[in-house]
Design a protein around this motif. Structure first.
Motif, PDB file in Angstrom:
ATOM      1  N   GLU A  19      -6.878  -4.325  -4.742  1.00 52.97           N
ATOM      2  CA  GLU A  19      -7.026  -3.012  -4.099  1.00 52.97           C
ATOM      3  C   GLU A  19      -5.812  -2.129  -4.379  1.00 52.97           C
ATOM      4  O   GLU A  19      -5.946  -0.966  -4.780  1.00 52.97           O
ATOM      5  N   ASN A  20      -4.630  -2.684  -4.182  1.00 52.54           N
ATOM      6  CA  ASN A  20      -3.412  -1.911  -4.442  1.00 52.54           C
ATOM      7  C   ASN A  20      -3.249  -1.600  -5.926  1.00 52.54           C
ATOM      8  O   ASN A  20      -2.751  -0.538  -6.300  1.00 52.54           O
ATOM      9  N   GLU A  62     -12.462  -1.759 -14.281  1.00 52.08           N
ATOM     10  CA  GLU A  62     -12.119  -2.256 -12.941  1.00 52.08           C
ATOM     11  C   GLU A  62     -12.238  -3.771 -12.847  1.00 52.08           C
ATOM     12  O   GLU A  62     -11.426  -4.424 -12.189  1.00 52.08           O
ATOM     13  N   ALA A 101       2.362   1.748  -3.372  1.00 48.58           N
ATOM     14  CA  ALA A 101       1.377   2.162  -4.370  1.00 48.58           C
ATOM     15  C   ALA A 101       1.237   3.679  -4.429  1.00 48.58           C
ATOM     16  O   ALA A 101       0.924   4.255  -5.478  1.00 48.58           O
ATOM     17  N   GLN A 102       1.482   4.338  -3.303  1.00 52.18           N
ATOM     18  CA  GLN A 102       1.358   5.794  -3.252  1.00 52.18           C
ATOM     19  C   GLN A 102       2.570   6.498  -3.869  1.00 52.18           C
ATOM     20  O   GLN A 102       2.531   7.702  -4.111  1.00 52.18           O
ATOM     21  N   GLN A 139       0.826  -1.201   0.000  1.00 57.03           N
ATOM     22  CA  GLN A 139       0.000   0.000   0.000  1.00 57.03           C
ATOM     23  C   GLN A 139       0.863   1.255   0.000  1.00 57.03           C
ATOM     24  O   GLN A 139       0.577   2.223  -0.719  1.00 57.03           O
ATOM     25  N   ALA A 175      -4.906   4.264 -10.669  1.00 59.46           N
ATOM     26  CA  ALA A 175      -5.490   5.599 -10.560  1.00 59.46           C
ATOM     27  C   ALA A 175      -4.402   6.639 -10.335  1.00 59.46           C
ATOM     28  O   ALA A 175      -4.427   7.729 -10.925  1.00 59.46           O
ATOM     29  N   HIS A 176      -3.423   6.292  -9.500  1.00 63.17           N
ATOM     30  CA  HIS A 176      -2.339   7.218  -9.166  1.00 63.17           C
ATOM     31  C   HIS A 176      -1.508   7.581 -10.392  1.00 63.17           C
ATOM     32  O   HIS A 176      -1.063   8.737 -10.529  1.00 63.17           O
ATOM     33  N   THR A 196      -5.476   1.298  -6.821  1.00 60.60           N
ATOM     34  CA  THR A 196      -4.869   2.524  -6.285  1.00 60.60           C
ATOM     35  C   THR A 196      -3.718   2.981  -7.171  1.00 60.60           C
ATOM     36  O   THR A 196      -3.599   4.169  -7.511  1.00 60.60           O
ATOM     37  N   THR A 197      -2.862   2.038  -7.538  1.00 61.17           N
ATOM     38  CA  THR A 197      -1.706   2.351  -8.371  1.00 61.17           C
ATOM     39  C   THR A 197      -2.129   2.873  -9.736  1.00 61.17           C
ATOM     40  O   THR A 197      -1.615   3.896 -10.222  1.00 61.17           O
TER      41      THR A 197
END
Length: 218
Positions: A104-105, A121, A72-73, A69, A111-112, A108-109
Motif C-alpha cells: 500500500e505504501n 501494480e 510516503a507523502q 504512510q 504514484a507520488h 502511494t510512493t
C-alpha cells in the motif's frame, strides 16, 4: 568488476528495484523509528516485531505502518529514477518493485514520485506479499510471474539486504550508493553512484551493441 558480467547484466530484460533509498531519496531515520517502536538499535526492525507477542506485535506494526504512510507523502524520486525507468520501459523491460515496506505504501510512493506508468501494480511486492528481504522469496515470485528463471532478473538496491536477496536468488545485483562507499563488493556485480549513472551505462551498452552489430554486418 568483470566487464563481460556487467555487460550481460545490462542487457537483461527483467529488473527489480528496492523502493526506499533506491527509487526514492532516502528519508527514513531508522534509528528514530527503532526508538519509537522500542526496537534495540542495530536490530532488524521487521525481525524484532515478528518476535513480539501477538497483541504487542499488532500494535507495533500498526505504528510502523502509520510512520511509513507519513513518509510516503514526503518522498522524492532519486536522481535519474524517471530517466532510468523510462529507458527500461521503452525497450520492453519488465519492471518490478520489492520492498520491506507495505505494498500500500509502495503504491502511494510510486504514484507520488511519478513512476507508476512504468510498473504494473501486480509487480509491486511488499512485506505482506513476499517474505522480507534478504529472503529471495520476492525475486522468485516475480520470476515465476514473468515466466523466466530468477537468473534472468536484476536486483537493484542501496543496502545489503537488496544485494543479498539478489545473490541468494542467482540474479544480477546492482548497488546504488551516492556516497560511493560500496560496502559490499562481494555481493555486487555493478556499482553506481546514482540511477542516472546506471541509465547512462545502459544507454552506452545499447550503443556499443549496435556498433558491434553494424561491424559484423559490414
Amino acid at each position: 568488476m568483470d566487464n563481460d558480467i556487467s555487460q550481460g547484466i545490462l542487457q537483461k530484460r527483467h529488473w527489480v528495484f528496492d523502493l526506499d533509498g533506491t527509487l526514492t531519496i532516502a528519508i527514513h531515520d531508522f534509528a528514530h523509528i527503532r526508538n519509537v517502536l522500542g526496537v534495540p538499535q542495530g536490530s532488524d526492525i521487521l525481525g524484532h516485531l515478528e518476535g513480539l507477542p501477538e497483541a504487542e506485535g499488532l500494535r507495533a506494526r500498526a505504528l510502523l505502518q502509520s510512520i511509513e504512510q507519513e513518509l510516503a507523502q514526503r518522498t522524492e524520486p532519486a536522481e535519474g529514477a524517471l530517466e532510468l525507468l523510462q529507458f527500461l520501459h521503452g525497450r520492453g523491460t519488465r519492471i518490478g518493485v520489492l520492498t520491506r515496506n507495505t505494498r500500500e505504501n509502495a503504491l502511494t510512493t510510486l504514484a507520488h514520485i511519478g513512476l507508476m506508468n512504468y510498473i504494473g501494480e501486480a509487480d509491486v511486492l511488499g512485506r505482506d506479499e513476499a517474505r522480507a528481504k534478504p529472503d529471495p522469496d520476492g525475486i522468485h515470485k516475480l520470476a515465476c510471474r514473468w515466466g523466466v528463471p530468477a537468473a534472468a532478473l536484476v536486483m537493484v538496491g542501496d543496502y545489503a539486504f537488496d544485494l543479498q536477496t539478489g545473490r541468494a536468488a542467482g540474479a544480477g545485483t546492482v548497488h546504488v550508493d551516492p556516497a560511493r562507499a560500496f560496502r559490499w563488493p562481494e555481493l555486487t556485480d555493478i556499482a553506481v553512484g546514482s540511477l542516472a549513472e546506471l541509465a547512462q551505462a545502459l544507454q552506452a551498452n545499447v550503443s556499443s551493441s549496435w556498433s558491434a552489430i553494424c561491424t559484423i554486418s559490414s
